[in-house]
Design a protein around this motif. Sequence first.
Motif, mmCIF file in Angstrom:
data_model
loop_
_atom_site.group_PDB
_atom_site.id
_atom_site.type_symbol
_atom_site.label_atom_id
_atom_site.label_comp_id
_atom_site.label_asym_id
_atom_site.label_seq_id
_atom_site.Cartn_x
_atom_site.Cartn_y
_atom_site.Cartn_z
ATOM 1 N N GLN A 139 0.881 -1.174 0.000
ATOM 2 C CA GLN A 139 0.000 0.000 0.000
ATOM 3 C C GLN A 139 0.912 1.214 0.000
ATOM 4 N N LEU A 140 0.841 2.021 -1.054
ATOM 5 C CA LEU A 140 1.761 3.146 -1.206
ATOM 6 C C LEU A 140 1.701 4.075 0.002
ATOM 7 N N PRO A 141 2.850 4.408 0.581
ATOM 8 C CA PRO A 141 2.870 5.357 1.697
ATOM 9 C C PRO A 141 2.664 6.775 1.206
ATOM 10 N N LYS A 142 2.331 7.651 2.146
ATOM 11 C CA LYS A 142 2.087 9.049 1.793
ATOM 12 C C LYS A 142 3.379 9.782 1.437
ATOM 13 N N ALA A 143 4.467 9.461 2.122
ATOM 14 C CA ALA A 143 5.727 10.187 1.951
ATOM 15 C C ALA A 143 6.607 9.511 0.901
ATOM 16 N N LEU A 144 7.180 10.312 0.017
ATOM 17 C CA LEU A 144 8.090 9.777 -0.990
ATOM 18 C C LEU A 144 9.336 9.193 -0.352
ATOM 19 N N ALA A 145 9.793 9.789 0.746
ATOM 20 C CA ALA A 145 10.984 9.271 1.427
ATOM 21 C C ALA A 145 10.725 7.866 1.957
ATOM 22 N N GLU A 146 9.523 7.612 2.469
ATOM 23 C CA GLU A 146 9.188 6.278 2.952
ATOM 24 C C GLU A 146 9.161 5.286 1.791
ATOM 25 N N LEU A 147 8.596 5.698 0.661
ATOM 26 C CA LEU A 147 8.582 4.835 -0.520
ATOM 27 C C LEU A 147 10.005 4.543 -0.978
ATOM 28 N N GLU A 148 10.874 5.540 -0.933
ATOM 29 C CA GLU A 148 12.272 5.341 -1.337
ATOM 30 C C GLU A 148 12.959 4.303 -0.450
ATOM 31 N N MET A 165 4.307 -4.976 -6.375
ATOM 32 C CA MET A 165 3.037 -4.384 -6.800
ATOM 33 C C MET A 165 2.636 -3.354 -5.760
ATOM 34 N N ALA A 166 2.702 -2.083 -6.154
ATOM 35 C CA ALA A 166 2.404 -0.976 -5.246
ATOM 36 C C ALA A 166 1.094 -0.336 -5.669
ATOM 37 N N GLY A 167 0.176 -0.169 -4.703
ATOM 38 C CA GLY A 167 -1.139 0.359 -5.043
ATOM 39 C C GLY A 167 -1.539 1.542 -4.203
ATOM 40 N N GLY A 168 -2.397 2.376 -4.759
ATOM 41 C CA GLY A 168 -2.904 3.521 -4.016
ATOM 42 C C GLY A 168 -4.169 4.060 -4.642
ATOM 43 N N ARG A 169 -4.811 4.981 -3.944
ATOM 44 C CA ARG A 169 -5.964 5.668 -4.508
ATOM 45 C C ARG A 169 -5.467 6.690 -5.519
ATOM 46 N N VAL A 170 -6.093 6.732 -6.670
ATOM 47 C CA VAL A 170 -5.622 7.569 -7.773
ATOM 48 C C VAL A 170 -5.451 9.018 -7.336
ATOM 49 N N LEU A 175 3.210 11.271 -10.267
ATOM 50 C CA LEU A 175 4.252 10.746 -11.134
ATOM 51 C C LEU A 175 5.573 10.605 -10.385
ATOM 52 N N ALA A 176 5.746 11.372 -9.312
ATOM 53 C CA ALA A 176 6.980 11.278 -8.530
ATOM 54 C C ALA A 176 7.149 9.891 -7.919
ATOM 55 N N GLN A 177 6.052 9.202 -7.635
ATOM 56 C CA GLN A 177 6.154 7.839 -7.106
ATOM 57 C C GLN A 177 6.779 6.903 -8.133
ATOM 58 N N ASN A 178 6.434 7.072 -9.409
ATOM 59 C CA ASN A 178 7.049 6.274 -10.464
ATOM 60 C C ASN A 178 8.550 6.528 -10.508
ATOM 61 N N ASP A 179 8.917 7.804 -10.370
ATOM 62 C CA ASP A 179 10.335 8.163 -10.432
ATOM 63 C C ASP A 179 11.112 7.547 -9.270
ATOM 64 N N VAL A 180 10.505 7.547 -8.084
ATOM 65 C CA VAL A 180 11.176 6.951 -6.921
ATOM 66 C C VAL A 180 11.380 5.459 -7.138
ATOM 67 N N LEU A 181 10.352 4.771 -7.607
ATOM 68 C CA LEU A 181 10.477 3.338 -7.861
ATOM 69 C C LEU A 181 11.512 3.048 -8.945
ATOM 70 N N ALA A 182 11.627 3.930 -9.932
ATOM 71 C CA ALA A 182 12.566 3.721 -11.035
ATOM 72 C C ALA A 182 14.022 3.822 -10.582
#
Length: 403
Positions: A139-148, A165-170, A175-182
């Motif tokens: 479940q995608l976290p709210k903070a980009l740092a946590e996702l990183e 598989m990372a999911g969240g409410r649209v 798009l920054a989440q995609n960049d962090v995962l990349a």
Amino acid sequence: MSEFPYERLRRFPDVEAPNLQAHDATDLLLVERGLAVASDRGLTGAEIVVIGDGYGAITLALADAGLGGLRVHQDLATGRRALVHNAAALALTRNQDADRVSTNTEAGRAGSHPAVGTIFVPHELDAGLLTGARLVLLQLPKALAELEEIADAVARWAADDVVLMAGGRVKHMTLAQNDVLARSFARVQPQRAERKSRLIVAEEPRDVPETPPFPVQATHDSVGTVGALTLAAHGGAFAGARIDIGTRVLLDVLDRVPPGDVVVDLGCGTGALAAVYALTHPGVHVIATDRSAAAAASARGTMIANGLAERVEVTHDDAGSELADASADVVLLNPPFHLGTSVHTAAATRLFEAAARLLRSGGELWTVYNSTLAYRGELTRLVGPTEQVHRTPKFTVSRSIRR
């Protein structure tokens, strides 16, 4: 297989309200896609990791489908307890004493509860959680740092063929989440939205740096009366290694807080208030506690960085529930006004109630809050006589005396 009864899940012991559910459409989407991938790849439950499962919806639905030994990481103490409660309520375990289950994962691994080690195994965000994992549901976290931090951990420790598989409410996705995962995966593929939720599938872990990116540290000058203060922060810690503006306002008047034998920093975050109080009151027993595992780990790092590891006790707990009643002389509090992505003041109310329970008669609660929230009446009702001691254009600091 019968449909999983998501509607029977509860948030307890977290805040419950008619507009707050214990599951959402993202949980259902992660379960559906996760089961499909597990079936296609012939995965066992022990090869599947669930991260950020709010109240157990993902974990328990997978277990109900026959996958046992799932590895689970939940940041919040309330989520860990809710998972155990919901497992018991759905008869996935016969233990009905879930109120007494510790959020400490070592206790869980030692077999303190039948659900632990059979349908799920709790872990911190570490190698034990992810080594050999081939499917991670997040479940995608709210903070980009946590996702990183999570993405780095998966790439660092999981199997080479892992699928994240990372999911969240649209409405909360960027798009920054995609960049962090990349940064951690060579293939990152956003999926089509369904039921206002979306999945991002990440595969092919990249090489990771020798040293994990978290925790980070930052040194701040002129903090209260102590001069320099170093803060440590994991990705999920609110405000990171910065000092948030509400905490700074309370720090500015911390020298006016009376000394006491026991002082509790309730909802401590990275531990700034506890550290400064301990530095200025060497003989006081200071306890820093937070329901976030990332915050508690950050606070421990802060105490180490400031030479306070032996003087400040840091606990991961739900609103100080493992601390004794009437055991504190002073409680310091900068309460949150969000529950996940929702603005909700009930989280602050729970902490006011906790402070009232923890304080001895005549003890003091020092609270900082956004002035528009006007908590004075509620503090008076729940704790005792309350007065304003400091105010800025945005924040109020109040003192409440326990009746």
